[in-house]
Design an enzyme around this catalytic site. Structure first.
Site, PDB file in Angstrom:
ATOM      1  N   CYS A  31     -85.817 -75.360 -16.865  1.00 55.99           N
ATOM      2  CA  CYS A  31     -84.421 -75.538 -17.266  1.00 55.99           C
ATOM      3  C   CYS A  31     -83.439 -75.506 -16.100  1.00 55.99           C
ATOM      4  O   CYS A  31     -82.265 -75.833 -16.279  1.00 55.99           O
ATOM      5  CB  CYS A  31     -84.034 -74.467 -18.284  1.00 55.99           C
TER       6      CYS A  31
ATOM      7  N   HIS B 276     -76.119 -69.708 -17.982  1.00 62.44           N
ATOM      8  CA  HIS B 276     -77.241 -70.389 -18.625  1.00 62.44           C
ATOM      9  C   HIS B 276     -77.030 -70.345 -20.138  1.00 62.44           C
ATOM     10  O   HIS B 276     -77.070 -71.379 -20.796  1.00 62.44           O
ATOM     11  CB  HIS B 276     -78.547 -69.705 -18.216  1.00 62.44           C
TER      12      HIS B 276
ATOM     13  N   HIS C   6     -78.869 -77.150 -25.626  1.00 60.62           N
ATOM     14  CA  HIS C   6     -79.574 -76.874 -24.374  1.00 60.62           C
ATOM     15  C   HIS C   6     -80.240 -78.154 -23.879  1.00 60.62           C
ATOM     16  O   HIS C   6     -81.284 -78.570 -24.393  1.00 60.62           O
ATOM     17  CB  HIS C   6     -80.616 -75.782 -24.616  1.00 60.62           C
TER      18      HIS C   6
END
Length: 469
Positions: A204, A339, A378
């Site tokens: 990620c 994040h 996301h």
């Protein structure tokens, strides 16, 4: 010549050598710490976002771009919805199969064999150069570098599983069309670039790691311009299926970052590209300086509570390292783009790491905490670059967008222990008195890699010109 005269002559030469050496060291230190300018941006995101302007409109309207699972990819939607732990939706790019192959000199058969992530990166990279006022064709034979984050390669599985028929005559293109390494190489090939071309997979943080590599490559003189970013397209449902088994998915596909109702992450698609250049070069070429990146850092968790579990101490260390590399302290930072995936495990760990670093701030304002994932989901390999695009937009609009679903901050974090607060509402972000003197205002984008960025004052630049194909 007397002995005294010889000694004096020798000392003069040594002194001159020392001055030259000191001057060279100063030049190298200045080069190694020179701010890197963001001169252009492009992105494609859920909610019909087809550029930075569209992203800001979505953020400013406090819009939610999460929708139903896609019905145009051959997925068995009813079966997916019946799986335990499955999300009912996510963030998906409209018309992800749309691609002007002829514009990029790609044959229709090769285009069908190309991973949509490669197609998206070609498009957003081209658009980011246009917005920087740079003719992409003018970069041919230049030492421009390409740094692309790709963490999902399920298009290869989809095309070889038989669920999606392989286009007739496209078999010979599947090797390059589905190779992650070609995501960066194809951009370099299409534009005729001679600088480094790297595809980065750090999960990620892939696109944010790509930005950091681009910054370092520019400072080391490996390239004169850098195209950094990343893309994620979920061609198949495998990520949802595996994540559902692990129990990490949000029930409706939304990331409730730092909110008390956080129940898991919501996966999404996206692509983002940044055009980066040494600040001195950008100013000399007259390119628009949207923001500058002062420093960054990257590390690894080491042995934590699990292979995929984040480590709080590691996150604290990488944030401190990024601040040190940028030459600033915790009191100099106004906002953090986190994040913030909306999980009960990750968000508290990240929040506690931020509280450890920024909790003892002496200024009156708290550190404001945001996550673009609350709007678009996301975006995985593209997430870091998307976060940077958001913060550059916020700097230029002088406004911090609201983080959705965080009206009631999570009770799993002791917010009272320090000056860190989620952005439960949008806030004006005018240039502060302290920063006005030095022409900057700091923010930080945080993931497994952290970067610090500032906006420098410049006159408004004209909008990009879009040459017709």
């Amino acid at each position: 010549m007397t002995d005294d005269a010889q000694v004096l002559d020798y000392l003069k030469r040594v002194t001159a050598d020392l001055r030259r050496t000191r001057a060279e060291l100063d030049r190298r230190r200045e080069r190694d710490s020179e701010p890197i300018a963001v001169v252009g941006m492009g992105c494609r995101l859920p909610g019909g976002v087809d550029g930075p302007e569209g992203l800001w409109d979505l953020l400013d309207r406090e819009a939610d771009a999460i929708g139903d699972l896609p019905e145009d990819r051959g997925w068995d939607i009813e079966d997916l919805r019946g799986r335990p732990g499955m999300s009912s939706g996510g963030g998906f790019i409209r018309d992800v199969a749309g691609f002007d192959a002829a514009f990029f000199g790609v044959s229709p058969r090769e285009a069908e064999a190309m991973d949509p992530q490669q197609r998206l990166m070609l498009e957003v990279t081209w658009e980011s150069l246009e917005r920087a006022g740079i003719d992409p064709h003018s970069l041919a034979e230049s030492s421009t570098g390409v740094f692309t984050g790709i963490s999902t390669t399920d298009y290869a599985r989809v095309t070889t599983s038989g669920r999606v028929p392989t286009p007739e005559g496209a078999e010979g293109y599947l090797m390059t069309g589905t190779a992650a390494s070609v995501a960066s190489g194809r951009i370099a090939y299409t534009l005729g670039l001679r600088g480094p071309a790297l595809t980065v997979d750090t999960a990620c943080s892939s696109s944010l790691a790509s930005v950091l590599l681009a910054v370092r490559s520019l400072r080391q003189g490996e390239c004169t311009l850098a195209l950094a970013g990343g893309a994620t397209v979920m061609s198949g449902p495998s990520l949802f299926l595996e994540s559902a088994k692990q129990g990490v998915l949000s029930r409706d596909g939304r990331c409730r970052a730092f909110g008390d109702g956080a129940d898991g992450t919501g996966f999404a698609e996206g692509a983002a590209s940044l055009v980066l250049e040494r600040l001195s070069d950008a100013e000399r070429h007259g390119h628009p300086v949207l923001a500058v990146i002062r420093g960054g850092a990257v590390n690894q968790d080491g042995a934590s509570s699990g292979l995929t579990a984040p480590s709080g101490p590691a996150q604290s260390r990488v944030i401190r390292a990024a601040l040190s590399d940028a030459g600033v302290g915790p009191d100099d930072i106004d906002a953090v783009e986190a994040h913030g995936t909306g999980t009960e495990l990750g968000d508290p760990i990240e929040s506690d790491a931020l509280l450890e670093v920024f909790g003892a701030r002496t200024g009156g304002e708290p550190l404001w905490l945001g996550s673009v994932k609350s709007n678009v989901g996301h975006t995985q390999g593209a997430a870091g670059a998307v976060g940077v695009v958001k913060m550059v937009l916020a700097l230029n609009r002088e406004r911090l967008p609201r983080t959705l679903h965080a009206d009631q901050p999570t009770s799993l974090v002791d917010w009272a222990s320090g000056g860190v607060r989620p952005l439960a509402e949008a806030r004006d972000w005018p240039r502060g008195i302290a920063c006005a003197a030095r022409g900057c205002r700091p923010s930080v984008s945080v993931g497994p890699t952290s970067t610090s960025s500032w906006r420098r004052p410049r006159p408004p630049s004209p909008g990009p010109t879009r040459p017709s194909p």
